[in-house]
Design an enzyme around this catalytic site. Structure first.
Site, PDB file in Angstrom:
ATOM      1  N   SER A 297       0.832  -1.209   0.000  1.00 40.00           N
ATOM      2  CA  SER A 297       0.000   0.000   0.000  1.00 40.00           C
ATOM      3  C   SER A 297       0.871   1.265   0.000  1.00 40.00           C
ATOM      4  CB  SER A 297      -0.968  -0.064   1.189  1.00 40.00           C
ATOM      5  OG  SER A 297      -1.900   0.969   1.127  1.00 40.00           O
ATOM      6  N   SER A 298       0.867   2.058   1.062  1.00 37.03           N
ATOM      7  CA  SER A 298       1.758   3.231   1.072  1.00 37.03           C
ATOM      8  C   SER A 298       3.217   2.776   0.896  1.00 37.03           C
ATOM      9  CB  SER A 298       1.603   3.988   2.405  1.00 37.03           C
ATOM     10  OG  SER A 298       2.403   5.136   2.413  1.00 37.03           O
TER      11      SER A 298
END
Ligand SMILES: *[C@@H]1O[C@H](CO)[C@@H](O)[C@H](O)[C@H]1NC(C)=O
Ligand SMILES: *[C@@H]1O[C@H](CO)[C@@H](O)[C@H](O)[C@H]1NC(C)=O
Length: 300
Positions: free
Chosen positions: A144-145
């Site tokens: 994700s991030s």
């Protein structure tokens, strides 16, 4: 005897000094507090395996928003694989509220630009020197991030990494902030409305390290077709980007194979340096495939 014990005590003082200098304890997640000039306050956590390889490899494993170095250490397979293959794992820890990574500021999107990407690069350099790591075995991955940051690291530090694997991210530079916000959310990108061409996305990468003409890391991109957080269009855009960087045809991939590496997943290979794996029906959490990662990185 006196002489011997004097020697022994001198030796133990010397080894105590070198132990305190080398903070990381093998077999334990350890924090490194001093690692040269770091422009941001990202935390540096490291796992050195008990069975460290001679001239070890390094994997940088980057956590998701709301995550942390220790959460990713506990929730990903890399520490176990590290004991198996002898490589070191670096777990950076986001310094920002919400603990997303800065993938939006000009600083972080620029080679030696003074952002989180530079701090992470400094962790890699420190580890490489300290453990005489094999520079042909330095890799980056994240979720994700952390996957966004994986793409950013590949763009800003192509000289450091040999390969990257991104689990559910966005193209490098897709979260760029027009107001130069640090760790800013970019809804246009997250919602899959930042559409480019292979050439325009490749240019975003080239602009991160202007004039760089060396080798670049090969990239493997995972994304779920039911991702409601970072919309699946981000998969297409990321594949355009890396296909563009390597000069492959995005429209005519080398091969597309269904049910690879597992039922419902489709692997598309654009060329030796860029491939994507689209997970049909999977949401934002595409599970890390540890043993496949080991093959892609060349440990297995
Ligand atoms: C979000 O990123 C896109 C590029 O991917 C950019 O065009 C847009 O201006 C950014 N939005 C903000 C609010 O900065
Ligand atoms: C690559 O970059 C280096 C350093 O900037 C430069 O000296 C060299 O001429 C460049 N090589 C090519 C083929 O452009």
């Amino acid at each position: 005897m006196r002489f011997l014990s004097a020697i022994t005590s001198i030796l133990s003082v010397v080894s105590a000094a070198s132990l305190s200098r080398r903070a990381p304890t093998p077999g334990t997640l350890s924090q490194v507090t001093s690692f040269g000039t770091a422009p941001t306050k990202a935390g540096f956590y490291i796992y050195v395996p008990k069975k460290l390889a001679a001239s070890p490899g390094i994997i940088v494993a980057i956590h998701y928003c709301t995550g942390s170095a220790s959460a990713y250490y506990n929730g990903s397979p890399y520490k176990t694989l590290s004991e198996q293959y002898g490589f070191i794992v670096i777990y950076p820890n986001s310094p920002h509220s919400g603990s997303c990574w800065d993938v939006s500021s000009k600083a972080t999107l620029t080679h030696e630009g003074g952002g989180d990407s530079q701090t992470i690069a400094q962790m890699v350099r420190w580890t490489t020197t300290e453990y005489k790591a094999d520079t042909s075995k330095i890799f980056v991955t994240g979720t994700s991030s952390g996957a966004m940051m994986t793409n950013v690291m590949a763009g800003t530090y192509p000289d450091l990494f040999k390969a990257g694997i991104a689990y559910s991210g966005v193209p490098a530079g897709c979260f760029m902030s027009t107001s130069n916000g640090v760790a800013a959310w970019n809804g246009t990108c997250a919602d899959g409305r930042a559409i480019g061409t292979p050439a325009s996305w490749a240019q975003v990468v080239f602009d991160m390290y202007k004039g760089y003409n060396g080798t670049r890391p090969k990239m493997q991109i995972y994304h779920g077709s039911a991702d409601a957080t970072l919309r699946p269009q981000n998969y297409q855009e990321t594949m355009k980007q890396w296909a563009g960087v390597f000069g492959y045809s995005y429209d005519k991939p080398e091969s597309t194979k269904s049910n690879d590496p597992q039922s419902g997943y489709t692997r598309t290979i654009y060329g030796p340096m860029a491939q994507g794996i689209y997970a049909n029906g999977v949401g934002h959490s595409v599970s890390i495939r540890g043993s496949d990662d080991m093959k892609y990185f060349g440990f297995a």
